[in-house]
Design a protein around this motif. Structure first.
Motif, PDB file in Angstrom:
ATOM      1  N   ASN A 118      36.172  44.482  33.418  1.00 45.12           N
ATOM      2  CA  ASN A 118      37.509  43.916  33.266  1.00 45.12           C
ATOM      3  C   ASN A 118      37.867  43.882  31.785  1.00 45.12           C
ATOM      4  N   ASP A 125      33.372  42.040  36.334  1.00 42.16           N
ATOM      5  CA  ASP A 125      34.122  41.086  37.132  1.00 42.16           C
ATOM      6  C   ASP A 125      34.206  41.588  38.573  1.00 42.16           C
ATOM      7  N   SER A 203      38.873  32.173  35.866  1.00 41.73           N
ATOM      8  CA  SER A 203      38.477  33.311  35.034  1.00 41.73           C
ATOM      9  C   SER A 203      38.922  33.105  33.598  1.00 41.73           C
ATOM     10  N   ALA A 248      31.441  36.615  33.771  1.00 44.23           N
ATOM     11  CA  ALA A 248      32.789  36.273  34.229  1.00 44.23           C
ATOM     12  C   ALA A 248      32.704  35.194  35.306  1.00 44.23           C
TER      13      ALA A 248
END
Length: 270
Positions: A118, A125, A203, A248
């Motif tokens: 990501n 992620d 996140s 993450a």
């Protein structure tokens, strides 16, 4: 800008290249005839054939650009690691591999399981948060063999590869994409299931915990990941220098694999 598609500049070295000392296969999960950059040399790259990475080289000291899949006179796309910073950048067309710039040294990394890199978090992620299908799209497409790729965020969404780029498409009228027949279909026939992501923490929280260099006892040579007391963090050592890394959201460090993973995937081995 002068540039040539990489396939026209093949300087075949004649061997199947190992991605790096950690034996990460650059072409694992990547379609045939996709080119992947060599993070250690701007003029070098690899062509993926049957899951194998074959070393190539641009002519005229041109630099390889993974985004355009071509060799270019400009070196603007060349990876440059700032020795004063700890950062990472995704490897174009792979979806799950990235270069970690560690104290000026580029280190090839790979996301575990089906996780994807990501770029907003600079970390691996859930694929539902990334929805990358660029690893399926070669610049050598044909209307006689169209490449379709299902979305990992929505059952009504899918992609069509054209000119090497995934084009976003959407089914209408309550239909869903059928990955077997490559068409919009009734939900009962599409058999599409997308798992929900656990909501234990945001996140955004993970994104704000930037990696940082730390003073720990690291081996003087080699690359090593070490577990941290916090289950979603770990230490990474590269040639005697250490850094604190954070997984993450909803991912945890697996000390045996040396990677961030889902809790359920870690528990499968027990």
């Amino acid at each position: 800008m002068n540039r040539h598609y990489a396939i026209g500049l093949l300087a075949i070295i004649g061997f199947i290249a190992a991605a790096n000392s950690t034996s990460i296969n650059l072409c694992d999960g990547v379609a045939d005839n996709i080119f992947v950059a060599d993070i250690t040399n701007c003029s070098n790259y690899y062509i993926c054939v049957n899951g194998e990475a074959i070393a190539q080289q641009c002519r005229y000291n041109y630099s390889f650009n993974g985004k355009t899949q071509s060799c270019e006179a400009s070196d603007a796309s060349c990876l440059s690691c700032d020795p004063s910073k700890l950062s990472s950048v995704g490897l174009e067309r792979t979806c799950n591999k990235y270069a970690l710039c560690f104290a000026g040294t580029p280190v090839l990394q790979e996301c575990a399981d089906d996780l994807q890199y990501n770029p907003n978090l600079n970390a691996c992620d859930y694929p539902q948060n990334v929805d990358c299908v660029a690893n399926r799209c070669s610049i050598y497409d044909s209307p006689d063999s169209i490449v379709y790729a299902p979305s990992q965020t929505s059952c009504t969404k899918y992609f069509v590869c054209m000119n090497g780029q995934p084009q976003n498409q959407t089914c209408v009228g309550g239909l869903q994409f059928n990955a077997v027949s490559n068409q919009c279909d009734r939900p009962a026939n599409a058999n599409c299931t997308i798992a929900a992501i656990p909501k234990s923490r945001s996140s955004q929280t993970a994104a704000q915990i930037a990696p940082r260099m730390v003073d720990i006892n690291c081996p003087s040579v080699g690359i090593q990941q070490i577990a941290h007391q916090n289950l979603n963090q770990y230490y990474m050592c590269v040639n005697g220098k250490g850094a604190l890394m954070t997984c993450a959201a909803n991912l945890f460090f697996d000390k045996d694999m040396g990677a961030c993973r889902r809790k359920e995937d870690i528990l499968k081995k027990y």
